[in-house]
Design a protein around this motif. Structure first.
Motif, PDB file in Angstrom:
ATOM      1  N   LYS A   8     -11.690 -71.739  53.335  1.00  9.38           N
ATOM      2  CA  LYS A   8     -13.078 -71.353  53.581  1.00  9.38           C
ATOM      3  C   LYS A   8     -13.846 -71.223  52.266  1.00  9.38           C
ATOM      4  O   LYS A   8     -15.008 -71.601  52.170  1.00  9.38           O
ATOM      5  CB  LYS A   8     -13.136 -70.035  54.359  1.00  9.38           C
ATOM      6  N   LYS A   9     -13.160 -70.665  51.244  1.00  7.44           N
ATOM      7  CA  LYS A   9     -13.812 -70.502  49.941  1.00  7.44           C
ATOM      8  C   LYS A   9     -14.128 -71.864  49.320  1.00  7.44           C
ATOM      9  O   LYS A   9     -15.217 -72.078  48.785  1.00  7.44           O
ATOM     10  CB  LYS A   9     -12.907 -69.696  48.998  1.00  7.44           C
ATOM     11  N   ILE A  10     -13.193 -72.819  49.428  1.00  3.26           N
ATOM     12  CA  ILE A  10     -13.422 -74.168  48.905  1.00  3.26           C
ATOM     13  C   ILE A  10     -14.601 -74.824  49.623  1.00  3.26           C
ATOM     14  O   ILE A  10     -15.463 -75.449  48.994  1.00  3.26           O
ATOM     15  CB  ILE A  10     -12.146 -75.025  49.049  1.00  3.26           C
ATOM     16  N   ASP A  11     -14.657 -74.662  50.950  1.00  7.79           N
ATOM     17  CA  ASP A  11     -15.760 -75.223  51.729  1.00  7.79           C
ATOM     18  C   ASP A  11     -17.092 -74.624  51.288  1.00  7.79           C
ATOM     19  O   ASP A  11     -18.100 -75.341  51.145  1.00  7.79           O
ATOM     20  CB  ASP A  11     -15.550 -74.970  53.218  1.00  7.79           C
ATOM     21  N   ARG A  12     -17.111 -73.304  51.058  1.00  9.38           N
ATOM     22  CA  ARG A  12     -18.343 -72.634  50.628  1.00  9.38           C
ATOM     23  C   ARG A  12     -18.787 -73.122  49.265  1.00  9.38           C
ATOM     24  O   ARG A  12     -19.948 -73.447  49.038  1.00  9.38           O
ATOM     25  CB  ARG A  12     -18.159 -71.111  50.587  1.00  9.38           C
ATOM     26  N   VAL A  13     -17.845 -73.159  48.329  1.00  3.83           N
ATOM     27  CA  VAL A  13     -18.166 -73.558  46.963  1.00  3.83           C
ATOM     28  C   VAL A  13     -18.678 -75.003  46.946  1.00  3.83           C
ATOM     29  O   VAL A  13     -19.639 -75.326  46.239  1.00  3.83           O
ATOM     30  CB  VAL A  13     -16.925 -73.397  46.049  1.00  3.83           C
ATOM     31  N   THR A  14     -18.058 -75.871  47.740  1.00  2.00           N
ATOM     32  CA  THR A  14     -18.507 -77.270  47.833  1.00  2.00           C
ATOM     33  C   THR A  14     -19.918 -77.341  48.393  1.00  2.00           C
ATOM     34  O   THR A  14     -20.767 -78.110  47.904  1.00  2.00           O
ATOM     35  CB  THR A  14     -17.550 -78.084  48.714  1.00  2.00           C
ATOM     36  N   SER A  15     -20.184 -76.536  49.405  1.00  2.00           N
ATOM     37  CA  SER A  15     -21.516 -76.517  50.012  1.00  2.00           C
ATOM     38  C   SER A  15     -22.564 -76.014  49.021  1.00  2.00           C
ATOM     39  O   SER A  15     -23.671 -76.564  48.939  1.00  2.00           O
ATOM     40  CB  SER A  15     -21.514 -75.630  51.266  1.00  2.00           C
ATOM     41  N   ILE A  16     -22.227 -74.989  48.260  1.00  2.00           N
ATOM     42  CA  ILE A  16     -23.149 -74.458  47.248  1.00  2.00           C
ATOM     43  C   ILE A  16     -23.438 -75.524  46.195  1.00  2.00           C
ATOM     44  O   ILE A  16     -24.581 -75.711  45.771  1.00  2.00           O
ATOM     45  CB  ILE A  16     -22.562 -73.194  46.594  1.00  2.00           C
ATOM     46  N   LEU A  17     -22.395 -76.244  45.773  1.00  2.00           N
ATOM     47  CA  LEU A  17     -22.562 -77.295  44.773  1.00  2.00           C
ATOM     48  C   LEU A  17     -23.493 -78.393  45.298  1.00  2.00           C
ATOM     49  O   LEU A  17     -24.356 -78.909  44.568  1.00  2.00           O
ATOM     50  CB  LEU A  17     -21.199 -77.878  44.405  1.00  2.00           C
ATOM     51  N   THR A  18     -23.345 -78.726  46.581  1.00  2.00           N
ATOM     52  CA  THR A  18     -24.222 -79.730  47.199  1.00  2.00           C
ATOM     53  C   THR A  18     -25.665 -79.254  47.195  1.00  2.00           C
ATOM     54  O   THR A  18     -26.590 -80.020  46.890  1.00  2.00           O
ATOM     55  CB  THR A  18     -23.772 -80.029  48.636  1.00  2.00           C
ATOM     56  N   GLN A  19     -25.884 -77.976  47.527  1.00  2.00           N
ATOM     57  CA  GLN A  19     -27.238 -77.420  47.529  1.00  2.00           C
ATOM     58  C   GLN A  19     -27.840 -77.448  46.129  1.00  2.00           C
ATOM     59  O   GLN A  19     -29.028 -77.741  45.950  1.00  2.00           O
ATOM     60  CB  GLN A  19     -27.209 -75.979  48.054  1.00  2.00           C
ATOM     61  N   LEU A  20     -27.037 -77.158  45.118  1.00  2.00           N
ATOM     62  CA  LEU A  20     -27.524 -77.182  43.737  1.00  2.00           C
ATOM     63  C   LEU A  20     -27.924 -78.598  43.301  1.00  2.00           C
ATOM     64  O   LEU A  20     -28.822 -78.776  42.483  1.00  2.00           O
ATOM     65  CB  LEU A  20     -26.447 -76.641  42.790  1.00  2.00           C
ATOM     66  N   GLN A  21     -27.253 -79.594  43.861  1.00  2.00           N
ATOM     67  CA  GLN A  21     -27.575 -80.980  43.522  1.00  2.00           C
ATOM     68  C   GLN A  21     -28.842 -81.468  44.210  1.00  2.00           C
ATOM     69  O   GLN A  21     -29.527 -82.356  43.711  1.00  2.00           O
ATOM     70  CB  GLN A  21     -26.419 -81.904  43.918  1.00  2.00           C
ATOM     71  N   THR A  22     -29.162 -80.882  45.382  1.00  2.00           N
ATOM     72  CA  THR A  22     -30.278 -81.401  46.177  1.00  2.00           C
ATOM     73  C   THR A  22     -31.566 -80.602  46.023  1.00  2.00           C
ATOM     74  O   THR A  22     -32.625 -81.073  46.416  1.00  2.00           O
ATOM     75  CB  THR A  22     -29.901 -81.433  47.674  1.00  2.00           C
ATOM     76  N   LYS A  23     -31.497 -79.392  45.435  1.00  2.00           N
ATOM     77  CA  LYS A  23     -32.685 -78.560  45.287  1.00  2.00           C
ATOM     78  C   LYS A  23     -32.855 -78.125  43.840  1.00  2.00           C
ATOM     79  O   LYS A  23     -31.870 -77.934  43.125  1.00  2.00           O
ATOM     80  CB  LYS A  23     -32.597 -77.328  46.195  1.00  2.00           C
ATOM     81  N   SER A  24     -34.096 -77.939  43.439  1.00  2.00           N
ATOM     82  CA  SER A  24     -34.342 -77.539  42.055  1.00  2.00           C
ATOM     83  C   SER A  24     -33.925 -76.093  41.805  1.00  2.00           C
ATOM     84  O   SER A  24     -33.417 -75.760  40.741  1.00  2.00           O
ATOM     85  CB  SER A  24     -35.825 -77.735  41.705  1.00  2.00           C
ATOM     86  N   VAL A  25     -34.172 -75.213  42.794  1.00  2.00           N
ATOM     87  CA  VAL A  25     -33.776 -73.804  42.689  1.00  2.00           C
ATOM     88  C   VAL A  25     -33.194 -73.370  44.034  1.00  2.00           C
ATOM     89  O   VAL A  25     -33.756 -73.670  45.086  1.00  2.00           O
ATOM     90  CB  VAL A  25     -34.967 -72.889  42.328  1.00  2.00           C
ATOM     91  N   VAL A  26     -32.073 -72.676  43.976  1.00  2.00           N
ATOM     92  CA  VAL A  26     -31.418 -72.197  45.198  1.00  2.00           C
ATOM     93  C   VAL A  26     -31.254 -70.685  45.103  1.00  2.00           C
ATOM     94  O   VAL A  26     -30.669 -70.186  44.138  1.00  2.00           O
ATOM     95  CB  VAL A  26     -30.038 -72.856  45.388  1.00  2.00           C
ATOM     96  N   ARG A  27     -31.771 -69.973  46.098  1.00  2.00           N
ATOM     97  CA  ARG A  27     -31.655 -68.512  46.095  1.00  2.00           C
ATOM     98  C   ARG A  27     -30.350 -68.077  46.746  1.00  2.00           C
ATOM     99  O   ARG A  27     -29.901 -68.660  47.736  1.00  2.00           O
ATOM    100  CB  ARG A  27     -32.819 -67.881  46.843  1.00  2.00           C
ATOM    101  N   ALA A  28     -29.759 -67.008  46.205  1.00  3.22           N
ATOM    102  CA  ALA A  28     -28.511 -66.484  46.757  1.00  3.22           C
ATOM    103  C   ALA A  28     -28.700 -66.041  48.201  1.00  3.22           C
ATOM    104  O   ALA A  28     -27.820 -66.234  49.051  1.00  3.22           O
ATOM    105  CB  ALA A  28     -28.009 -65.328  45.896  1.00  3.22           C
ATOM    106  N   GLN A  29     -29.859 -65.450  48.514  1.00  7.43           N
ATOM    107  CA  GLN A  29     -30.119 -64.984  49.868  1.00  7.43           C
ATOM    108  C   GLN A  29     -30.113 -66.145  50.859  1.00  7.43           C
ATOM    109  O   GLN A  29     -29.555 -66.049  51.949  1.00  7.43           O
ATOM    110  CB  GLN A  29     -31.470 -64.263  49.924  1.00  7.43           C
ATOM    111  N   ASP A  30     -30.722 -67.284  50.467  1.00 12.59           N
ATOM    112  CA  ASP A  30     -30.750 -68.458  51.344  1.00 12.59           C
ATOM    113  C   ASP A  30     -29.347 -69.017  51.556  1.00 12.59           C
ATOM    114  O   ASP A  30     -28.993 -69.435  52.667  1.00 12.59           O
ATOM    115  CB  ASP A  30     -31.661 -69.538  50.761  1.00 12.59           C
TER     116      ASP A  30
END
Length: 321
Positions: A8-30
């Motif tokens: 689950k942690k690997i899936d989360r970290v991968t998803s966060i990395l994808t969000q960082l690649q697709t958005k200029s700024v990513v909020r922790a709350q989002d």
């Protein structure tokens, strides 16, 4: 900690990395809301990425982004994601506006270029096994890149000038501030604030004869396109039809869409009352699909509209005879 926790942690970290690649700024709350975890968990996952050498800029409370210029290797897609891309491509081929087609096709070529060879074989096998049946052929785009032009004006917050032809073939020049676009009843529309009318209007894209971006900025912060579409629908027309009951099962999925507000049963007929904003085109074209089983009670002028539409259809069918 068990194996499931690490997966689950690997899936989360991968998803966060994808969000960082697709958005200029990513909020922790989002991220926490998207992944259904606590904000503290997100902070720990961000720290995991930083410890792995990913250069992340930002801090808790403000948002995170990748350091400018940092390049990550291509994202690898799962089999399920590849299958969803193929299906989406088929939908785009049938329902997208022509001005978007070449851009989408180019994007899909890039997606296909980075998938694994095993998934490329899957694409070749499945592509011809999916089809979308549309009963309305696409119309030729009279203006190149019209929808991208509209979307650019929204992103840049600049006004556009359009030459627009209404249902009566009358052309007017408008300066508008585009809010968004939407697809409805086989047509693309742009929702915009019209500076001439001082109100929100929706314009059918295929009726725009000319379009030009201006250098004039607008400062109004518009919301979601759906919110303004609701605001623009302020002139509904009440329609009453007497419809034979035997045709009713064929109207189950469409009658509410066209504004049904009540039904009253009488012998072998059903009195149907609608409130519709599509009285000029959408409603008459829907009504013609079962007009031989329906009687128009009101408004009286809808009968004239239907007669004109049926005459046009008759002439179209017989023009080469």
């Amino acid at each position: 900690m068990n194996e499931d926790h690490y997966i689950k942690k690997i899936d989360r970290v991968t998803s966060i990395l994808t969000q960082l690649q697709t958005k200029s700024v990513v909020r922790a709350q989002d991220l926490a809301e998207k992944l259904d975890v606590s904000i503290r968990t997100i902070y720990r996952d961000i720290k995991t990425l930083e410890n792995a050498g990913i250069p992340i800029f930002g801090e808790a409370g403000s948002g995170y982004s990748l350091v400018d210029g940092y390049k990550l290797p291509p994202v690898m897609f799962t089999k399920e994601e590849v299958l969803s891309f193929i299906t989406a491509e088929k939908l785009m081929q049938k329902f997208s506006h022509e001005s978007l087609d070449s851009h989408y096709n180019s994007a899909m070529e890039k997606v296909k270029a980075v998938i694994r060879n095993s998934e490329k074989d899957l694409v070749m096998t499945i592509e011809n096994q999916i089809d979308i049946y549309s009963y309305r052929p696409k119309e030729q785009d009279s203006i190149k890149n019209i929808i991208p032009t509209i979307l650019e004006s929204i992103a840049e917050k600049t006004q556009i000038k359009i030459n627009y032809q209404n249902v009566n073939n009358e052309a007017t020049e408008r300066t508008v501030e585009a809010v968004g676009i939407f697809y409805e009843v086989n047509y693309w529309y742009v929702m915009a604030f019209c500076t001439m009318r001082k109100d929100y209007r929706q314009f059918r894209v295929d009726r725009i004869l000319q379009i030009k971006k201006t250098e004039n900025p607008f400062h109004q912060e518009y919301g979601n396109v759906g919110d303004y579409r609701k605001k623009s629908i302020n002139q509904k027309v009440r329609v009453k039809l007497s419809v034979e009951k035997k045709i009713m099962p064929h109207l189950v999925n469409s009658k509410k869409y066209y504004g049904l507000i009540s039904e009253q049963e009488s012998d072998n007929k059903m009195l149907m009352t609608f409130e519709t904003e599509w009285i000029e085109e959408g409603f008459p074209r829907w009504l013609i699909t079962f007009a031989d089983f329906a009687e128009i009670i009101e408004p009286e002028y809808l009968k004239d509209t239907m007669n004109d539409l049926m005459t046009k259809i008759f002439n179209q069918i017989n023009k080469n005879n």
